[in-house]
Design an enzyme around this catalytic site. Structure first.
Site, mmCIF file in Angstrom:
data_model
loop_
_atom_site.group_PDB
_atom_site.id
_atom_site.type_symbol
_atom_site.label_atom_id
_atom_site.label_comp_id
_atom_site.label_asym_id
_atom_site.label_seq_id
_atom_site.Cartn_x
_atom_site.Cartn_y
_atom_site.Cartn_z
ATOM 1 N N ARG A 187 6.944 -2.888 -11.241
ATOM 2 C CA ARG A 187 6.799 -4.378 -11.286
ATOM 3 C C ARG A 187 6.931 -4.863 -9.822
ATOM 4 O O ARG A 187 7.870 -4.029 -9.033
ATOM 5 C CB ARG A 187 7.704 -5.019 -12.092
ATOM 6 C CG ARG A 187 7.602 -4.554 -13.414
ATOM 7 C CD ARG A 187 7.375 -5.572 -14.369
ATOM 8 N NE ARG A 187 7.135 -5.142 -15.628
ATOM 9 C CZ ARG A 187 6.422 -5.650 -16.687
ATOM 10 N NH1 ARG A 187 5.477 -6.513 -16.207
ATOM 11 N NH2 ARG A 187 6.043 -5.017 -17.809
ATOM 12 N N ILE A 188 6.016 -5.807 -9.442
ATOM 13 C CA ILE A 188 6.545 -6.258 -8.042
ATOM 14 C C ILE A 188 7.721 -7.272 -8.307
ATOM 15 O O ILE A 188 7.660 -8.330 -9.155
ATOM 16 C CB ILE A 188 5.156 -7.068 -7.703
ATOM 17 C CG1 ILE A 188 4.037 -5.977 -7.263
ATOM 18 C CG2 ILE A 188 5.414 -7.834 -6.097
ATOM 19 C CD1 ILE A 188 2.603 -6.646 -7.355
ATOM 20 N N ASN A 215 12.022 2.229 -2.051
ATOM 21 C CA ASN A 215 10.939 2.446 -3.186
ATOM 22 C C ASN A 215 10.263 3.855 -2.953
ATOM 23 O O ASN A 215 10.036 4.209 -1.535
ATOM 24 C CB ASN A 215 9.803 1.474 -3.147
ATOM 25 C CG ASN A 215 8.677 1.704 -4.040
ATOM 26 O OD1 ASN A 215 9.040 1.918 -5.140
ATOM 27 N ND2 ASN A 215 7.475 1.395 -3.782
ATOM 28 N N HIS A 263 6.613 5.962 -3.142
ATOM 29 C CA HIS A 263 5.251 5.636 -3.448
ATOM 30 C C HIS A 263 4.433 6.977 -3.518
ATOM 31 O O HIS A 263 4.622 7.380 -2.399
ATOM 32 C CB HIS A 263 4.809 4.437 -2.858
ATOM 33 C CG HIS A 263 3.389 4.231 -3.099
ATOM 34 N ND1 HIS A 263 3.150 3.251 -3.986
ATOM 35 C CD2 HIS A 263 2.303 4.501 -2.299
ATOM 36 C CE1 HIS A 263 1.625 3.067 -4.140
ATOM 37 N NE2 HIS A 263 1.469 3.817 -3.245
ATOM 38 N N ASP A 302 9.818 -4.718 1.354
ATOM 39 C CA ASP A 302 9.737 -5.925 1.873
ATOM 40 C C ASP A 302 8.902 -6.858 0.842
ATOM 41 O O ASP A 302 8.710 -6.478 -0.262
ATOM 42 C CB ASP A 302 9.263 -6.146 3.223
ATOM 43 C CG ASP A 302 7.706 -5.603 3.307
ATOM 44 O OD1 ASP A 302 7.168 -5.547 2.275
ATOM 45 O OD2 ASP A 302 7.301 -5.442 4.443
ATOM 46 N N ALA A 303 8.635 -8.114 1.218
ATOM 47 C CA ALA A 303 8.130 -8.938 0.450
ATOM 48 C C ALA A 303 6.580 -8.545 -0.181
ATOM 49 O O ALA A 303 6.172 -8.995 -1.131
ATOM 50 C CB ALA A 303 8.118 -10.435 0.881
ATOM 51 N N ASP A 323 4.138 -2.563 -1.225
ATOM 52 C CA ASP A 323 4.298 -1.094 -0.620
ATOM 53 C C ASP A 323 4.062 -1.277 0.916
ATOM 54 O O ASP A 323 3.396 -0.360 1.475
ATOM 55 C CB ASP A 323 3.022 -0.061 -1.356
ATOM 56 C CG ASP A 323 3.604 -0.062 -2.826
ATOM 57 O OD1 ASP A 323 4.454 0.117 -2.930
ATOM 58 O OD2 ASP A 323 2.398 0.214 -3.651
HETATM 59 C C1 GRF Z 1 6.365 8.278 -9.275
HETATM 60 O O1 GRF Z 1 5.176 9.129 -8.554
HETATM 61 C C2 GRF Z 1 6.383 6.955 -8.505
HETATM 62 O O2 GRF Z 1 6.198 6.944 -7.293
HETATM 63 C C3 GRF Z 1 5.101 6.196 -9.184
HETATM 64 O O3 GRF Z 1 5.377 6.591 -10.433
HETATM 65 C C4 GRF Z 1 5.943 7.756 -10.733
HETATM 66 C C5 GRF Z 1 7.264 7.686 -11.613
HETATM 67 O O4 GRF Z 1 7.373 8.884 -12.121
HETATM 68 N N1 GRF Z 1 5.100 4.857 -8.867
HETATM 69 P P1 GRF Z 1 8.946 9.154 -12.765
HETATM 70 O O5 GRF Z 1 9.009 8.078 -13.718
HETATM 71 O O6 GRF Z 1 9.970 9.068 -11.924
HETATM 72 O O7 GRF Z 1 8.806 10.484 -13.403
#
Ligand code: GRF
Length: 211
Positions: free
Chosen positions: A90-91, A106, A108, A140-141, A144
């Site tokens: 969620r953002i 975070n 990503h 940040d705001a 990603d």
């Molecule tokens: C990860 O690749 C995360 O970066 C992405 O969703 C996945 C979550 O995996 N946003 P998990 O729930 O930690 O197994």
């Protein structure tokens, strides 16, 4: 000892890796609590490690602001040094981010700034990328867009499905996330010294050399 609250939405494999890392006293990490935006299956990992959990689901609130205010209250209750978004889908509004910044990171599944957003792995495949990867960054705001701390690349193989590629990325992601949190705990990575306005280049994508 670096105290951490982790927020998740899904299966929590990154969370599990963090909990295992925190189990080793040499890493100097303590997971105080795990929160989620739904009754995510990954919360079970926290329960197995006797770490308290909380769920704050957006559908129980009138709007995103009201939801995130209560989420923030839950996080602040534990007064963590660091909040880790580990698959939290969620953002978060600016008020949440600024209340915790820069101690909010975070993970990503792409080499940001390429492929931001919720479908990074699918987007990398659709774009015909030969290499993608994982980024750990300060939130940040934007979506990603925050200062990048560490990146690691992962090769896209011929015939990769989204699932296969994501699983290979996640194997690297778990190790990268732990490494970053460990560096923050050790004081070798100081989030307070980052310039939040810049797309900081601490991150140099390195080849995945874990295999
Ligand atoms: C990860 O690749 C995360 O970066 C992405 O969703 C996945 C979550 O995996 N946003 P998990 O729930 O930690 O197994």
């Amino acid at each position: 000892m670096l105290s951490v609250v982790v927020l998740i939405s899904g299966s929590g494999s990154n969370l599990k890796a963090l909990l295992e890392a925190a189990d080793n006293p040499l890493n100097g990490i303590r997971v105080l609590a795990v929160g989620a935006d739904n009754p995510a299956s990954g919360l079970e990992h926290a329960e197995l490690f006797n770490v308290p959990t909380f769920v704050v689901a957006p559908q129980n609130f009138e709007n995103r602001q009201a939801w995130s205010d209560v989420l923030l209250e839950n996080v602040k209750f534990y007064n963590p040094d660091l909040v880790v978004l580990a698959g939290f889908m969620r953002i978060l509004p600016p008020s949440f981010v600024s209340a915790l910044s820069p101690n909010l990171i975070n993970t990503h599944p792409s080499l940001l700034p390429e492929f931001p957003g919720a479908h990074a792995v699918r987007d990398a495949l659709a774009a015909g990328a030969k290499v993608t990867g994982v980024t750990v960054h300060v939130v940040d705001a934007g979506v990603d867009t925050g200062p990048r701390l560490e990146q690691r690349s992962v090769e896209v193989l011929a015939g990769d499905s989204e699932h296969d590629l994501h699983e290979r990325i996640k194997a690297v992601e778990r190790q990268l996330l732990i490494s970053v949190v460990r560096d923050i705990a050790a004081g070798t990575l100081n989030l307070a010294q980052l310039d939040p306005a810049s797309q900081n280049s601490l991150a140099q994508p390195s080849a995945n050399n874990f295999h």
